[in-house]
Write a protein that holds these residues in place. Structure first.
Motif, PDB file in Angstrom:
ATOM      1  N   ILE A  68       0.814  -1.218   0.000  1.00  0.00           N
ATOM      2  CA  ILE A  68       0.000   0.000   0.000  1.00  0.00           C
ATOM      3  C   ILE A  68       0.844   1.262   0.000  1.00  0.00           C
ATOM      4  CG2 ILE A  68      -0.251   0.383   2.487  1.00  0.00           C
ATOM      5  CD1 ILE A  68      -3.024   0.540  -0.226  1.00  0.00           C
ATOM      6  N   ASP A  69       2.154   1.133   0.260  1.00  0.00           N
ATOM      7  CA  ASP A  69       3.006   2.317   0.190  1.00  0.00           C
ATOM      8  C   ASP A  69       3.053   2.899  -1.218  1.00  0.00           C
ATOM      9  OD1 ASP A  69       4.318   0.041  -0.652  1.00  0.00           O
ATOM     10  OD2 ASP A  69       6.273   0.632   0.124  1.00  0.00           O
ATOM     11  N   ALA A  70       2.725   2.098  -2.232  1.00  0.00           N
ATOM     12  CA  ALA A  70       2.663   2.620  -3.595  1.00  0.00           C
ATOM     13  C   ALA A  70       1.580   3.676  -3.745  1.00  0.00           C
ATOM     14  CB  ALA A  70       2.412   1.480  -4.588  1.00  0.00           C
ATOM     15  N   GLU A  71       0.579   3.637  -2.858  1.00  0.00           N
ATOM     16  CA  GLU A  71      -0.497   4.633  -2.878  1.00  0.00           C
ATOM     17  C   GLU A  71      -0.237   5.765  -1.885  1.00  0.00           C
ATOM     18  OE1 GLU A  71      -2.565   4.375  -5.210  1.00  0.00           O
ATOM     19  OE2 GLU A  71      -2.163   2.288  -5.765  1.00  0.00           O
ATOM     20  N   GLY A  72       0.982   5.846  -1.371  1.00  0.00           N
ATOM     21  CA  GLY A  72       1.330   6.923  -0.455  1.00  0.00           C
ATOM     22  C   GLY A  72       0.876   6.693   0.965  1.00  0.00           C
ATOM     23  N   LEU A  73       0.484   5.469   1.308  1.00  0.00           N
ATOM     24  CA  LEU A  73       0.049   5.132   2.661  1.00  0.00           C
ATOM     25  C   LEU A  73       1.083   4.237   3.328  1.00  0.00           C
ATOM     26  CD1 LEU A  73      -3.726   4.449   1.874  1.00  0.00           C
ATOM     27  CD2 LEU A  73      -2.717   6.547   2.813  1.00  0.00           C
ATOM     28  N   ASP A  74       1.032   4.153   4.639  1.00  0.00           N
ATOM     29  CA  ASP A  74       2.030   3.410   5.409  1.00  0.00           C
ATOM     30  C   ASP A  74       1.483   2.033   5.766  1.00  0.00           C
ATOM     31  OD1 ASP A  74       3.918   2.442   7.134  1.00  0.00           O
ATOM     32  OD2 ASP A  74       3.889   4.145   8.512  1.00  0.00           O
ATOM     33  N   PRO A  75       2.123   0.949   5.303  1.00  0.00           N
ATOM     34  CA  PRO A  75       1.632  -0.394   5.632  1.00  0.00           C
ATOM     35  C   PRO A  75       1.467  -0.631   7.129  1.00  0.00           C
ATOM     36  CG  PRO A  75       3.311  -0.527   3.914  1.00  0.00           C
ATOM     37  CD  PRO A  75       3.290   0.901   4.396  1.00  0.00           C
ATOM     38  N   ALA A  76       2.321  -0.017   7.952  1.00  0.00           N
ATOM     39  CA  ALA A  76       2.252  -0.249   9.398  1.00  0.00           C
ATOM     40  C   ALA A  76       0.924   0.219   9.996  1.00  0.00           C
ATOM     41  CB  ALA A  76       3.413   0.462  10.096  1.00  0.00           C
ATOM     42  N   ASP A  77       0.241   1.159   9.334  1.00  0.00           N
ATOM     43  CA  ASP A  77      -1.046   1.643   9.840  1.00  0.00           C
ATOM     44  C   ASP A  77      -2.124   0.567   9.797  1.00  0.00           C
ATOM     45  OD1 ASP A  77      -0.179   4.165  10.467  1.00  0.00           O
ATOM     46  OD2 ASP A  77      -0.867   5.094   8.605  1.00  0.00           O
ATOM     47  N   ALA A 168       5.338   9.378  -9.829  1.00  0.00           N
ATOM     48  CA  ALA A 168       6.434  10.174  -9.284  1.00  0.00           C
ATOM     49  C   ALA A 168       6.903   9.623  -7.942  1.00  0.00           C
ATOM     50  CB  ALA A 168       5.992  11.631  -9.129  1.00  0.00           C
ATOM     51  N   LEU A 169       5.966   9.138  -7.134  1.00  0.00           N
ATOM     52  CA  LEU A 169       6.342   8.555  -5.850  1.00  0.00           C
ATOM     53  C   LEU A 169       7.212   7.316  -6.069  1.00  0.00           C
ATOM     54  CD1 LEU A 169       5.947   8.720  -2.748  1.00  0.00           C
ATOM     55  CD2 LEU A 169       4.019   7.141  -3.023  1.00  0.00           C
ATOM     56  N   ALA A 170       6.834   6.487  -7.025  1.00  0.00           N
ATOM     57  CA  ALA A 170       7.609   5.273  -7.309  1.00  0.00           C
ATOM     58  C   ALA A 170       9.013   5.607  -7.805  1.00  0.00           C
ATOM     59  CB  ALA A 170       6.870   4.423  -8.343  1.00  0.00           C
ATOM     60  N   ALA A 171       9.157   6.751  -8.473  1.00  0.00           N
ATOM     61  CA  ALA A 171      10.447   7.118  -9.054  1.00  0.00           C
ATOM     62  C   ALA A 171      11.315   7.947  -8.109  1.00  0.00           C
ATOM     63  CB  ALA A 171      10.217   7.899 -10.346  1.00  0.00           C
ATOM     64  N   THR A 172      10.774   8.350  -6.962  1.00  0.00           N
ATOM     65  CA  THR A 172      11.510   9.205  -6.038  1.00  0.00           C
ATOM     66  C   THR A 172      12.254   8.358  -5.014  1.00  0.00           C
ATOM     67  OG1 THR A 172       9.843  10.952  -6.273  1.00  0.00           O
ATOM     68  CG2 THR A 172      11.322  11.103  -4.380  1.00  0.00           C
ATOM     69  N   PRO A 173      13.564   8.541  -4.870  1.00  0.00           N
ATOM     70  CA  PRO A 173      14.346   7.733  -3.907  1.00  0.00           C
ATOM     71  C   PRO A 173      13.811   7.857  -2.482  1.00  0.00           C
ATOM     72  CG  PRO A 173      15.792   8.993  -5.358  1.00  0.00           C
ATOM     73  CD  PRO A 173      14.406   9.499  -5.609  1.00  0.00           C
ATOM     74  N   ALA A 174      13.964   6.810  -1.725  1.00  0.00           N
ATOM     75  CA  ALA A 174      13.461   6.775  -0.352  1.00  0.00           C
ATOM     76  C   ALA A 174      14.094   7.850   0.517  1.00  0.00           C
ATOM     77  CB  ALA A 174      13.710   5.401   0.257  1.00  0.00           C
ATOM     78  N   ASP A 175      15.331   8.254   0.213  1.00  0.00           N
ATOM     79  CA  ASP A 175      15.993   9.244   1.060  1.00  0.00           C
ATOM     80  C   ASP A 175      15.574  10.679   0.716  1.00  0.00           C
ATOM     81  OD1 ASP A 175      17.247   9.395  -1.373  1.00  0.00           O
ATOM     82  OD2 ASP A 175      19.300   9.240  -0.596  1.00  0.00           O
ATOM     83  N   ASP A 176      14.818  10.874  -0.347  1.00  0.00           N
ATOM     84  CA  ASP A 176      14.317  12.210  -0.681  1.00  0.00           C
ATOM     85  C   ASP A 176      12.970  12.398   0.015  1.00  0.00           C
ATOM     86  OD1 ASP A 176      13.647  14.644  -1.727  1.00  0.00           O
ATOM     87  OD2 ASP A 176      13.952  14.091  -3.834  1.00  0.00           O
ATOM     88  N   THR A 177      13.036  12.488   1.330  1.00  0.00           N
ATOM     89  CA  THR A 177      11.804  12.498   2.132  1.00  0.00           C
ATOM     90  C   THR A 177      10.951  13.739   1.881  1.00  0.00           C
ATOM     91  OG1 THR A 177      13.036  13.468   3.976  1.00  0.00           O
ATOM     92  CG2 THR A 177      12.806  11.066   3.952  1.00  0.00           C
ATOM     93  N   GLU A 178      11.573  14.870   1.612  1.00  0.00           N
ATOM     94  CA  GLU A 178      10.792  16.094   1.408  1.00  0.00           C
ATOM     95  C   GLU A 178       9.891  15.970   0.179  1.00  0.00           C
ATOM     96  OE1 GLU A 178      11.452  20.945   0.841  1.00  0.00           O
ATOM     97  OE2 GLU A 178      13.140  19.625   1.323  1.00  0.00           O
ATOM     98  N   ARG A 179      10.453  15.486  -0.921  1.00  0.00           N
ATOM     99  CA  ARG A 179       9.648  15.335  -2.126  1.00  0.00           C
ATOM    100  C   ARG A 179       8.600  14.233  -1.939  1.00  0.00           C
ATOM    101  NH1 ARG A 179       9.072  16.526  -7.412  1.00  0.00           N
ATOM    102  NH2 ARG A 179       8.561  14.843  -8.881  1.00  0.00           N
TER     103      ARG A 179
END
Length: 426
Positions: A68-77, A168-179
């Protein structure tokens, strides 16, 4: 095809009457839910908490949670470990409760948004999706078909902007937290809107200073806008219906300007100045001063305004100060939306909403007389707030967060969900 011709053909298409079968009605005639180890068909239950969860279906649900992180949500929730433990215990009340709750949370967040209301600054929209897409029929369809991922994905916004943000989320590196935070915040904002915006609708994106008129999925026209100044004049996030077009409008000046900015005193003390600008002031028995500006070339609302009744007195209108549309920063109004080429918009909406013809609309406007033309087919308008989205060229770009509304959304998405499972045993 010209704008007018396209509008005429689209308006004709809108007259076709359809009758939709609501999901919560159709549940009575759908196939019975599948029960592990049994081919018996029963009348499916209506309430989500009454469904039985086979392990195979719970496993499919776990797959959705983990991705579900692909949809911008956190699996842990969505408590994946609790779901694994419940599955290990086999079918029963515990698994039914855990899987049912997790499916419900996922469906609610995908349908309505993960951000709580208190983090949605100046959010006054009406989102009917909870009534249009109730959880019970969704869960039943997922259990009957086994297409857990497909049923939940059907809740995602369908417009290209959301798909572009997802890519864009899929293409953005995990360490680019701001974007990544900015992308996730704007993905969630799309969930705050109705999934079905209407075949004909208007969408204002406040930070972009842009209005789009969409007909049957095609953006017919783009218009520059001027929006509210930051602070107490900030334009809210709002959804309403345009019920008519007012040509040569009068302007009833808000008390925030009459009193707060001293216009009432100035009109009363300078009758020649007021007369030249079309202002008329009246004083009530209680001492309250009301100011109305007559139609005319200097009227603050210009040659037209859209009649979209709402308690917040926010509407779209023309302006005599057309040079301001050349500014890059256009947060200049007292909260309402000023629209460039407003007369064209008025003519087009009359055609789409089955008001009057283009010739009649122009004649009414030229008369200089206050005239309200009702629309036989009201048009929904959405005043939204996206700081990242597709521009008029189809490129994903960022817009200035002119009202500082990103931070509370990002913060809420970053906090763990406080929802708790009720873990019952067999």
């Amino acid at each position: 095809m010209s704008v007018v011709a396209l509008c005429a053909s689209s308006a004709a298409a809108q007259r076709i009457e359809t009758a939709n079968v609501l999901d919560d009605d159709a549940v009575q005639v759908m196939a019975a839910q599948w029960t592990q180890g049994s081919a018996r068909r029963t009348i499916p239950p209506r309430m989500a908490e009454e469904f039985r969860w086979p392990v195979a279906r719970a496993l499919a649900l776990l797959g959705v949670v983990e991705s579900i992180d692909a949809e911008g949500l956190d699996p842990a929730d969505y408590h994946p470990q609790d779901l694994r433990e419940a599955m290990a215990g086999g079918p029963g009340v515990r698994l039914d409760n855990v899987a049912g709750a997790i499916f419900t949370w996922l469906a609610q967040d995908l349908r309505d948004g993960r951000t709580p209301d208190d983090a949605r600054r100046s959010y006054l929209m009406d989102d009917p999706d909870a009534e249009r897409l109730p959880i019970g029929p969704l869960m039943e369809r997922a259990l009957v078909t086994g297409d857990m991922a497909g049923v939940l994905a059907s809740l995602n916004p369908v417009l290209p902007d959301y798909a572009a943000l997802r890519d864009a989320l899929a293409a953005t590196p995990a360490d680019d937290t701001e974007r990544r935070d900015a992308i996730r915040a704007n993905m969630d904002r799309w969930r705050w809107l109705p999934r079905d915006l209407g075949g004909i609708h208007l969408m204002v994106n406040v930070p972009e200073y842009r209005l789009r008129l969409t007909v049957n999925g095609q953006v017919l026209r783009n218009y520059r806008t001027i929006v509210g100044q930051p602070g107490r004049n900030a334009t809210p996030q709002l959804s309403e219906m345009v019920e008519g077009v007012i040509f040569n409008p009068t302007w009833t000046v808000p008390q925030s300007i009459v009193v707060g900015e001293g216009l009432g005193r100035r009109v009363l003390n300078n009758p020649n100045w007021a007369r030249a600008r079309g202002y008329v002031a009246t004083r009530g028995a209680n001492g309250r001063v009301n100011v109305v500006q007559s139609p005319g070339p200097g009227n603050a609302l210009g040659a037209m305004k859209l009649d979209m009744p709402n308690p917040h007195a926010i509407f779209l209108h023309d302006t005599p100060s057309k040079q301001l549309f050349d500014n890059d920063m256009r947060a200049l109004s007292h909260g309402c939306i000023r629209v460039q080429d407003a007369m064209e918009l008025a003519v087009v909406l009359n055609l789409l909403g089955q008001g009057v013809s283009a010739e009649e609309a122009l004649s009414i406007s030229a008369s200089g007389q206050y005239t309200r033309v009702p629309l036989s087919m009201p048009v929904p308008v959405y005043i939204a707030y996206f700081t990242m989205g597709l521009d008029e060229n189809g490129s994903l770009v960022e817009f200035d967060d002119i009202y500082d509304r990103d931070a509370p959304v990002v913060a809420s998405l970053g906090r763990p969900s406080q929802r708790q499972l009720l873990l019952a045993s067999r």
